[in-house]
Design a protein around this motif. Structure first.
Motif, PDB file in Angstrom:
ATOM      1  N   LEU A  59      33.082  17.246 -20.592  1.00 29.53           N
ATOM      2  CA  LEU A  59      33.434  16.646 -19.311  1.00 29.53           C
ATOM      3  C   LEU A  59      32.635  15.369 -19.088  1.00 29.53           C
ATOM      4  CD1 LEU A  59      34.806  16.670 -16.511  1.00 29.53           C
ATOM      5  CD2 LEU A  59      32.888  18.050 -15.720  1.00 29.53           C
ATOM      6  N   PHE A  60      31.333  15.423 -19.319  1.00 27.17           N
ATOM      7  CA  PHE A  60      30.501  14.240 -19.112  1.00 27.17           C
ATOM      8  C   PHE A  60      30.899  13.118 -20.075  1.00 27.17           C
ATOM      9  CE2 PHE A  60      27.797  17.442 -17.102  1.00 27.17           C
ATOM     10  CZ  PHE A  60      27.427  16.782 -15.946  1.00 27.17           C
TER      11      PHE A  60
ATOM     12  N   LEU B 237      34.750   7.239 -11.528  1.00 23.29           N
ATOM     13  CA  LEU B 237      33.943   8.233 -10.816  1.00 23.29           C
ATOM     14  C   LEU B 237      34.827   9.185 -10.019  1.00 23.29           C
ATOM     15  CD1 LEU B 237      31.122   5.847  -9.635  1.00 23.29           C
ATOM     16  CD2 LEU B 237      30.798   7.819 -11.153  1.00 23.29           C
ATOM     17  N   ARG B 238      35.806   8.637  -9.327  1.00 19.56           N
ATOM     18  CA  ARG B 238      36.718   9.493  -8.560  1.00 19.56           C
ATOM     19  C   ARG B 238      37.481  10.439  -9.480  1.00 19.56           C
ATOM     20  NH1 ARG B 238      39.037   4.489  -5.446  1.00 19.56           N
ATOM     21  NH2 ARG B 238      37.129   3.875  -4.353  1.00 19.56           N
ATOM     22  N   SER B 239      37.922   9.943 -10.637  1.00 20.38           N
ATOM     23  CA  SER B 239      38.628  10.786 -11.605  1.00 20.38           C
ATOM     24  C   SER B 239      37.733  11.894 -12.140  1.00 20.38           C
ATOM     25  CB  SER B 239      39.153   9.940 -12.776  1.00 20.38           C
ATOM     26  OG  SER B 239      40.126   9.042 -12.326  1.00 20.38           O
TER      27      SER B 239
ATOM     28  N   ILE C 246      36.557  17.792 -11.883  1.00 22.05           N
ATOM     29  CA  ILE C 246      35.662  18.892 -11.508  1.00 22.05           C
ATOM     30  C   ILE C 246      36.383  19.845 -10.560  1.00 22.05           C
ATOM     31  CG2 ILE C 246      33.602  19.461 -10.157  1.00 22.05           C
ATOM     32  CD1 ILE C 246      32.361  16.897 -11.418  1.00 22.05           C
ATOM     33  N   LEU C 247      37.078  19.286  -9.585  1.00 22.02           N
ATOM     34  CA  LEU C 247      37.806  20.131  -8.632  1.00 22.02           C
ATOM     35  C   LEU C 247      38.941  20.901  -9.301  1.00 22.02           C
ATOM     36  CD1 LEU C 247      38.018  17.881  -5.476  1.00 22.02           C
ATOM     37  CD2 LEU C 247      36.926  20.103  -5.663  1.00 22.02           C
ATOM     38  N   GLN C 248      39.598  20.289 -10.255  1.00 19.91           N
ATOM     39  CA  GLN C 248      40.739  20.930 -10.912  1.00 19.91           C
ATOM     40  C   GLN C 248      40.341  21.942 -11.968  1.00 19.91           C
ATOM     41  OE1 GLN C 248      43.078  17.705 -12.469  1.00 19.91           O
ATOM     42  NE2 GLN C 248      43.269  16.755 -10.462  1.00 19.91           N
ATOM     43  N   ASN C 249      39.108  21.846 -12.440  1.00 18.65           N
ATOM     44  CA  ASN C 249      38.650  22.706 -13.537  1.00 18.65           C
ATOM     45  C   ASN C 249      37.353  23.389 -13.178  1.00 18.65           C
ATOM     46  OD1 ASN C 249      40.590  22.040 -15.826  1.00 18.65           O
ATOM     47  ND2 ASN C 249      39.945  20.027 -15.139  1.00 18.65           N
TER      48      ASN C 249
END
Length: 139
Positions: free
Chosen positions: A104-105, A124-126, A131-134
């Motif tokens: 992810l990072f 950054l927003r993506s 993070i929210l989706q996974n």
């Protein structure tokens, strides 16, 4: 008015697991009282944090962070007005640098090392959207 603020800072010293646990616990307590939600990432001594809430409350929190001796090189990377919160269930969630979420990072970094200072606001927003989706990334 609701805003979202994304900032980065470098840790002024090496943080152990107990330090991180203390920071997260204090953030959760204080943010709940202030009506602030968001997520905190810690990777290679760099804090990347998304805060959302009332403009005055988020602004006050950010100014307290500027005075916190655990942070240095603090920089606002993105700030925008938002129509609604996205991290409603998190007074502060932690995404730590673990081998299991290294992908992810790296996915959003232009280099082998995660460097939010060089990331665009869109990137950054993506990153936080993923993070929210996974939720599986959150360990």
């Amino acid at each position: 008015m609701l805003i979202q603020l994304i900032y980065a800072s470098r840790s002024s010293r090496v943080l152990g697991p107990a330090d991180v646990k203390d920071i997260l616990g204090a953030s959760q307590r204080n943010n709940t009282r202030a009506g602030i939600t968001g997520a905190l990432c810690l990777n290679n001594g760099i804090f990347l944090q998304l805060l959302e809430g009332d403009r005055a409350a988020v602004n006050a929190l950010y100014h307290r962070l500027l005075k916190d001796g655990r942070h240095r090189d603090t920089a606002v990377l993105d700030m925008s007005e938002i129509p609604c919160r996205r991290f409603t269930g998190w007074s502060m969630g932690l995404i730590a640098s673990l081998e299991s979420n290294r992908q992810l990072f790296l996915k959003y970094s232009g280099t082998a090392d995660f460097d939010p200072y060089s990331m665009s606001a869109v990137t950054l927003r993506s990153f936080f959207d993923e993070i929210l989706q996974n939720v599986r990334w959150l360990e």
